[in-house]
Design a protein around this motif. Structure first.
Motif, mmCIF file in Angstrom:
data_model
loop_
_atom_site.group_PDB
_atom_site.id
_atom_site.type_symbol
_atom_site.label_atom_id
_atom_site.label_comp_id
_atom_site.label_asym_id
_atom_site.label_seq_id
_atom_site.Cartn_x
_atom_site.Cartn_y
_atom_site.Cartn_z
ATOM 1 N N ILE A 295 0.964 4.305 -2.860
ATOM 2 C CA ILE A 295 0.831 5.727 -2.492
ATOM 3 C C ILE A 295 2.044 6.519 -2.997
ATOM 4 N N THR A 296 3.229 5.947 -2.819
ATOM 5 C CA THR A 296 4.455 6.659 -3.237
ATOM 6 C C THR A 296 4.441 6.923 -4.742
ATOM 7 N N THR B 88 -3.474 1.350 9.700
ATOM 8 C CA THR B 88 -2.572 2.507 9.702
ATOM 9 C C THR B 88 -1.888 2.707 11.065
ATOM 10 N N TRP C 178 -0.177 7.217 4.295
ATOM 11 C CA TRP C 178 0.049 5.825 4.701
ATOM 12 C C TRP C 178 -0.244 5.630 6.190
ATOM 13 N N THR D 49 3.062 11.317 1.289
ATOM 14 C CA THR D 49 3.046 9.843 1.290
ATOM 15 C C THR D 49 2.932 9.313 2.718
ATOM 16 N N SER E 201 0.841 -1.199 0.000
ATOM 17 C CA SER E 201 0.000 0.000 0.000
ATOM 18 C C SER E 201 0.883 1.259 0.000
ATOM 19 N N LEU E 202 1.991 1.205 0.723
ATOM 20 C CA LEU E 202 2.934 2.341 0.719
ATOM 21 C C LEU E 202 3.522 2.552 -0.686
#
Ligand code: HEM
Length: 419
Positions: free
Chosen positions: A116-117, A214, A151, A147, A112-113
């Motif tokens: 997003i990045t 999260t 996250w 980011t 998921s990170l």
């Protein structure tokens, strides 16, 4: 005859100034001149042991021998770490808190990170196309602040992005600074701790509900070994222990861009999208360029190692930069060569840009996988998703001031998407 050896010792009342003057090289210079991986000195008015190299790293990460409570200098606690965070815990309390951190580092969390990045780089790239030039370091800090907050489940209004980026960065740009710059770091920490503390309260009283996976959600609901929630400030300190270092990856990304510029043959190799080579390149950036110079601990109880006596309470510094540049470990350590990682055996004690030892049992950086992944995504953008020119500028970097950042912060001109 005693079997206790006298450690090589640096004479004089105090060497804190030499440490400030020689920066990243302070310990390595003395290890080389004493021909010893360990020596005694005096720092911050106290006796201190400095050591580096693979064997020393293994001892340093033995939790029976060293502890972290009260080991970090106050100026570092006030800016970089915050009070009552995981960095200063020992034993079961540390293990339990560290599990909280590692629980968000799952493959799903990292995926998921990654998504997003990529999204944030794409948006930023569209913006950079509209201007003549950008200062990469400043821009990437903002990309990573967005980011990190997304996250971690931290809501961030567009109007607050610049201030939040500046404040999180001040915490890692200021620990070794003197005068006003140091105080900017302390004030930034106070401000962000209050702000995140309010969010922790809001999670607890149901006003906001960030996704379960999260950091904000997990840390707000984390219970210590006695079954109590963390006090609000400590929960905020730990959420900041996720946000701040993600923004700090901008330093490694800046160095990646510098390496691409200084070693154009590397860019060619990376254009082939070879995932394995990208990994080796990122590892070499983390080994080669200066970032964290050292880590500190206190001797937990008296012990003897290699004939040297360690007395309880003695401040001990482990040489991270010097171990990554140790000629006993690395062939031609001052040569930038990603290929060296094709032969690296993966020891937890010889390649230690983010500390060594075990993630769960010791203090090795909780965000090492995150760092590598964000660096890889960013490298893919720098090499394969965008074109740019590097105008004349001062790309030199200090081997003294900490943290070291290329002086021009890497200016890029005419940034365009690669077609
Ligand atoms: C930007 C590149 C980074 C560098 C150079 C770095 C370096 C380090 C170092 C040297 C330590 C101390 C190791 C020790 O005390 O033995 C550490 C600890 C830590 N790092 Fe990082 N780090 C980075 C990124 C990250 C990221 C991205 C995160 C979180 C997402 C993170 C979270 C932490 C935490 C929570 C600790 C404390 C671990 C403990 O005390 O058990 N770091 N890091």
């Amino acid at each position: 005859m005693s079997d206790i050896n006298q450690m090589p010792r640096e004479d004089g009342i105090d060497h804190s100034l030499s440490l400030m003057r020689e920066g990243y090289m302070y310990i390595l210079n003395r290890r080389l001149s004493f021909s010893s991986d360990i020596f005694e000195t005096r720092l911050l008015g106290k006796k201190a042991i400095c050591m580096g190299g693979k064997a020393a790293t293994e001892v340093f990460y033995d939790t029976e021998k060293f502890k972290r409570k009260d080991a970090a200098p106050n100026r570092v606690v006030q800016t970089l770490f915050g009070k009552k965070g995981v960095q200063a815990l020992d034993g079961q309390d540390h293990k339990h808190r560290k599990e909280m951190f590692m629980s968000i580092m799952s493959p799903k969390g990292i995926q998921s990170l990654t998504d997003i990045t990529k999204e944030q780089w794409k948006t930023a790239l569209n913006k950079w196309e509209q201007v003549d030039e950008i200062i990469l370091y400043e821009e990437v800090k903002e990309v990573l602040c967005r980011t990190a907050c997304q996250w971690a489940g931290v809501p961030l209004e567009e109007n607050d992005v610049k201030e939040m980026t500046t404040d999180l960065a001040a915490m890692f740009e200021s620990p070794a600074a003197v005068g006003p710059n140091h105080w900017i770091g302390r004030n930034a920490r106070r401000k962000v701790e209050n702000w995140i503390g309010d969010l922790v309260e809001k999670v607890r009283n149901g006003e906001i509900n960030p996704p379960e996976s999260t950091a904000l959600n997990r840390f707000a609901w984390h219970r210590d070994l006695e079954g109590n929630l963390l006090d609000t400030n400590t929960a905020a300190v730990e959420v900041i222990n996720i946000l701040r270092p993600i923004v700090a990856i901008a330093i490694f990304i800046n160095f990646s861009a510098l390496a691409l510029h200084h070693f154009p043959e590397e860019r060619e190799k990376l254009e082939s999208h070879d995932e394995k080579y990208a990994q080796m390149f990122v590892q070499e950036v983390r080994r080669f360029y200066p970032f964290f110079p050292l880590v500190t601990a206190l001797v937990k109880k008296d012990f003897t190692w290699n004939g040297y006596k360690f007395e309880e309470g003695t401040l001990t510094l482990l040489d991270l930069y010097g171990t990554n540049h140790d000629p006993e470990i690395w062939e031609n350590p001052d040569l930038f060569s990603p290929d060296r990682f094709s032969k690296w055996e993966g020891s937890p004690f010889d390649f230690i840009p983010q500390g060594g030892g075990d993630y769960f049992m010791g203090h090795r950086c909780a965000g090492e996988w995150v760092t590598i992944q964000i660096m890889k995504v960013s490298l893919e953008y720098l090499v394969n998703q965008m074109e740019y020119e590097v105008p004349n500028q001062d790309l030199s970097y200090s081997i003294v001031s900490m943290p070291s950042i290329p002086h021009s912060k890497v200016v890029l001109k005419n940034v365009k998407q690669k077609l």
